[in-house]
Design a protein around this motif. Sequence first.
Motif, PDB file in Angstrom:
ATOM      1  N   ILE A 196      16.679 -24.869 -38.826  1.00 17.52           N
ATOM      2  CA  ILE A 196      17.363 -24.080 -38.228  1.00 17.52           C
ATOM      3  C   ILE A 196      16.905 -22.717 -38.317  1.00 17.52           C
ATOM      4  CG2 ILE A 196      19.450 -23.100 -37.883  1.00 17.52           C
ATOM      5  CD1 ILE A 196      20.699 -25.928 -38.641  1.00 17.52           C
ATOM      6  N   LEU A 197      16.649 -22.185 -39.578  1.00 13.66           N
ATOM      7  CA  LEU A 197      15.890 -20.907 -39.989  1.00 13.66           C
ATOM      8  C   LEU A 197      14.607 -20.633 -39.191  1.00 13.66           C
ATOM      9  CD1 LEU A 197      16.492 -20.422 -43.662  1.00 13.66           C
ATOM     10  CD2 LEU A 197      17.506 -19.096 -42.048  1.00 13.66           C
ATOM     11  N   VAL A 198      13.876 -21.495 -39.313  1.00 12.44           N
ATOM     12  CA  VAL A 198      12.562 -21.126 -38.552  1.00 12.44           C
ATOM     13  C   VAL A 198      12.654 -21.096 -37.044  1.00 12.44           C
ATOM     14  CG1 VAL A 198      10.333 -22.346 -37.908  1.00 12.44           C
ATOM     15  CG2 VAL A 198      11.158 -22.003 -40.433  1.00 12.44           C
ATOM     16  N   THR A 199      13.539 -21.952 -36.500  1.00 17.61           N
ATOM     17  CA  THR A 199      13.684 -22.079 -35.053  1.00 17.61           C
ATOM     18  C   THR A 199      14.485 -20.765 -34.524  1.00 17.61           C
ATOM     19  OG1 THR A 199      13.722 -24.517 -34.964  1.00 17.61           O
ATOM     20  CG2 THR A 199      14.573 -23.339 -32.960  1.00 17.61           C
ATOM     21  N   ASN A 200      15.342 -20.516 -35.295  1.00 17.20           N
ATOM     22  CA  ASN A 200      16.142 -19.138 -34.970  1.00 17.20           C
ATOM     23  C   ASN A 200      15.427 -17.929 -35.092  1.00 17.20           C
ATOM     24  OD1 ASN A 200      17.948 -16.469 -36.117  1.00 17.20           O
ATOM     25  ND2 ASN A 200      19.170 -17.780 -34.978  1.00 17.20           N
ATOM     26  N   PHE A 201      14.558 -17.982 -36.063  1.00 14.89           N
ATOM     27  CA  PHE A 201      13.645 -16.781 -36.325  1.00 14.89           C
ATOM     28  C   PHE A 201      12.578 -16.643 -35.149  1.00 14.89           C
ATOM     29  CE2 PHE A 201       9.359 -15.512 -37.956  1.00 14.89           C
ATOM     30  CZ  PHE A 201       9.539 -13.989 -38.004  1.00 14.89           C
ATOM     31  N   ILE A 202      11.908 -17.581 -34.727  1.00 14.31           N
ATOM     32  CA  ILE A 202      10.857 -17.663 -33.745  1.00 14.31           C
ATOM     33  C   ILE A 202      11.655 -17.205 -32.395  1.00 14.31           C
ATOM     34  CG2 ILE A 202       9.567 -18.764 -32.297  1.00 14.31           C
ATOM     35  CD1 ILE A 202       8.777 -20.452 -34.644  1.00 14.31           C
ATOM     36  N   VAL A 251       1.234 -14.014 -38.861  1.00 16.06           N
ATOM     37  CA  VAL A 251       2.218 -12.663 -38.669  1.00 16.06           C
ATOM     38  C   VAL A 251       3.520 -13.379 -38.860  1.00 16.06           C
ATOM     39  CG1 VAL A 251       3.015 -11.001 -37.128  1.00 16.06           C
ATOM     40  CG2 VAL A 251       0.586 -11.409 -37.544  1.00 16.06           C
ATOM     41  N   LEU A 252       3.784 -14.322 -38.074  1.00 12.89           N
ATOM     42  CA  LEU A 252       5.219 -14.860 -38.034  1.00 12.89           C
ATOM     43  C   LEU A 252       5.674 -15.196 -39.454  1.00 12.89           C
ATOM     44  CD1 LEU A 252       5.253 -16.805 -34.698  1.00 12.89           C
ATOM     45  CD2 LEU A 252       6.426 -14.622 -35.286  1.00 12.89           C
ATOM     46  N   LEU A 253       4.632 -15.809 -40.423  1.00 10.20           N
ATOM     47  CA  LEU A 253       5.152 -16.381 -41.736  1.00 10.20           C
ATOM     48  C   LEU A 253       5.532 -15.362 -42.696  1.00 10.20           C
ATOM     49  CD1 LEU A 253       5.423 -18.345 -43.664  1.00 10.20           C
ATOM     50  CD2 LEU A 253       2.927 -18.183 -44.241  1.00 10.20           C
ATOM     51  N   LEU A 254       4.669 -14.146 -42.532  1.00  6.15           N
ATOM     52  CA  LEU A 254       5.095 -12.996 -43.432  1.00  6.15           C
ATOM     53  C   LEU A 254       6.208 -12.234 -42.714  1.00  6.15           C
ATOM     54  CD1 LEU A 254       1.125 -11.497 -43.759  1.00  6.15           C
ATOM     55  CD2 LEU A 254       2.733 -12.892 -45.203  1.00  6.15           C
ATOM     56  N   GLU A 255       6.506 -12.301 -41.626  1.00  2.44           N
ATOM     57  CA  GLU A 255       7.817 -11.428 -41.130  1.00  2.44           C
ATOM     58  C   GLU A 255       8.985 -12.475 -41.311  1.00  2.44           C
ATOM     59  OE1 GLU A 255       7.233 -10.454 -37.066  1.00  2.44           O
ATOM     60  OE2 GLU A 255       5.784  -8.832 -37.521  1.00  2.44           O
ATOM     61  N   PHE A 256       8.682 -13.729 -41.342  1.00  8.16           N
ATOM     62  CA  PHE A 256       9.966 -14.572 -41.801  1.00  8.16           C
ATOM     63  C   PHE A 256      10.380 -14.711 -43.204  1.00  8.16           C
ATOM     64  CE2 PHE A 256      11.645 -18.401 -43.751  1.00  8.16           C
ATOM     65  CZ  PHE A 256      12.317 -19.104 -42.847  1.00  8.16           C
ATOM     66  N   LEU A 257       9.472 -14.337 -44.169  1.00  4.98           N
ATOM     67  CA  LEU A 257       9.600 -14.094 -45.509  1.00  4.98           C
ATOM     68  C   LEU A 257      10.256 -12.607 -45.729  1.00  4.98           C
ATOM     69  CD1 LEU A 257       6.317 -15.871 -47.036  1.00  4.98           C
ATOM     70  CD2 LEU A 257       8.775 -16.739 -47.032  1.00  4.98           C
ATOM     71  N   GLU A 258       9.700 -11.560 -44.816  1.00  8.21           N
ATOM     72  CA  GLU A 258      10.064 -10.356 -45.239  1.00  8.21           C
ATOM     73  C   GLU A 258      11.636 -10.424 -44.697  1.00  8.21           C
ATOM     74  OE1 GLU A 258       9.087  -5.589 -44.081  1.00  8.21           O
ATOM     75  OE2 GLU A 258       8.045  -7.470 -42.820  1.00  8.21           O
ATOM     76  N   SER A 277      21.142 -23.367 -30.731  1.00 12.78           N
ATOM     77  CA  SER A 277      21.904 -24.583 -29.902  1.00 12.78           C
ATOM     78  C   SER A 277      21.006 -24.709 -28.664  1.00 12.78           C
ATOM     79  CB  SER A 277      23.374 -23.954 -29.504  1.00 12.78           C
ATOM     80  OG  SER A 277      23.841 -24.951 -28.397  1.00 12.78           O
ATOM     81  N   LEU A 278      21.218 -25.984 -28.014  1.00 13.75           N
ATOM     82  CA  LEU A 278      20.282 -26.386 -27.000  1.00 13.75           C
ATOM     83  C   LEU A 278      20.915 -25.560 -25.771  1.00 13.75           C
ATOM     84  CD1 LEU A 278      19.973 -30.212 -27.556  1.00 13.75           C
ATOM     85  CD2 LEU A 278      18.270 -28.540 -27.451  1.00 13.75           C
ATOM     86  N   LYS A 279      22.302 -25.231 -25.762  1.00  9.24           N
ATOM     87  CA  LYS A 279      22.874 -24.581 -24.637  1.00  9.24           C
ATOM     88  C   LYS A 279      22.587 -23.194 -24.812  1.00  9.24           C
ATOM     89  CE  LYS A 279      26.402 -28.232 -23.758  1.00  9.24           C
ATOM     90  NZ  LYS A 279      27.710 -28.427 -23.899  1.00  9.24           N
ATOM     91  N   LYS A 280      23.010 -22.595 -26.031  1.00  9.06           N
ATOM     92  CA  LYS A 280      22.887 -21.238 -26.130  1.00  9.06           C
ATOM     93  C   LYS A 280      21.721 -20.657 -26.553  1.00  9.06           C
ATOM     94  CE  LYS A 280      27.686 -21.096 -27.761  1.00  9.06           C
ATOM     95  NZ  LYS A 280      28.701 -20.803 -28.542  1.00  9.06           N
ATOM     96  N   GLY A 281      20.742 -21.310 -27.111  1.00  9.87           N
ATOM     97  CA  GLY A 281      19.579 -20.831 -27.818  1.00  9.87           C
ATOM     98  C   GLY A 281      19.676 -20.490 -29.236  1.00  9.87           C
ATOM     99  N   ALA A 282      19.119 -19.362 -29.639  1.00 14.02           N
ATOM    100  CA  ALA A 282      19.236 -18.817 -30.830  1.00 14.02           C
ATOM    101  C   ALA A 282      20.053 -17.766 -30.772  1.00 14.02           C
ATOM    102  CB  ALA A 282      17.665 -18.283 -31.566  1.00 14.02           C
ATOM    103  N   PHE A 283      20.955 -17.272 -31.880  1.00 16.45           N
ATOM    104  CA  PHE A 283      22.038 -16.395 -32.045  1.00 16.45           C
ATOM    105  C   PHE A 283      22.395 -16.025 -33.474  1.00 16.45           C
ATOM    106  CE2 PHE A 283      23.951 -20.633 -31.771  1.00 16.45           C
ATOM    107  CZ  PHE A 283      24.693 -20.690 -32.475  1.00 16.45           C
ATOM    108  N   TYR A 284      22.754 -14.749 -33.567  1.00 14.91           N
ATOM    109  CA  TYR A 284      23.513 -14.248 -35.046  1.00 14.91           C
ATOM    110  C   TYR A 284      25.056 -14.432 -34.535  1.00 14.91           C
ATOM    111  CZ  TYR A 284      18.877 -12.693 -36.269  1.00 14.91           C
ATOM    112  OH  TYR A 284      17.409 -12.650 -36.577  1.00 14.91           O
TER     113      TYR A 284
END
Length: 264
Positions: free
Chosen positions: A172-178, A197-204, A220-227
């Motif tokens: 969930i963390l990785v999918t949300n981040f991307i 680049v994405l790995l370093l920015e994920f860790l940052e 979510s499959l319906k909403k996509g990614a969200f905070y």
Amino acid sequence: LHEEILDFVKYISPTPEEKYMREYALKRISDVILKLWPDSIVKPYGSYKTNLYLPTSDVDIVILNEDLFVPSCFFDLQEALLEADIVSKIEVIDKARIPIIKLVEKVTGYHFDISANAESGLHSARLMEKFIESSGYGQAIVALVLVIKQFLAQRYMNEVYSGGLGSYSVFILVTNFIMMHPCVQNKQIIPQENLGVLLLEFLELFGRHFNFEEVGLGVSLKKGAFYFRKEDKDWYNYNRPRLLSIQDIDDESMNFLINFKLFK
């Protein structure tokens, strides 16, 4: 770094022989379960089902049988497995929120976690597969999940009971981040071509900048990614404000509050 990630993923991806040995171990254990409870259905789930497992990952399986009395039935299964002489180590964890049997299959050395009638893991695995197939970022999600799982495992930070981060939460963390990444949303970068680049920015992001006290996240499959604001969902913990809050993919009322020590 991008090329190193690709090489790493290729290196740890299971060979046909390794897949066969996992299937062999699974069949040996399933045979004992079905001999003991013939009306049962035995299904794998988790990282084994989604192909997001490391060479050292456990195999998660669930027994579906409404006639079983959990956790007392696990002691019967423990006795049957020992009698069949197919395990080198076995333990019933009967006091956990979801009781399980942890064991090591004797021939292959693979570790198994067995639960009963806990179908949420099966459903979660199906949803994860749908994200990988339909998001358009499947290759990047798989690569980053595997790298981060290995990163955590090397630091003994992958066991949930000890404050670590499990596979489902990593996914969930990785999918949300991307999906939330501005450059991905604006189509300025293609995730599968910019893994370093994405790995370093994920860790940052999650190691230095994320506002754990006030903000949670989900996909979510319906909403996509969200905070979301923790207080809006009444998920704020005043005694432990820096808990990582993750909303379940399928159930908006389900909250994973994780005391993940990497984020302290």
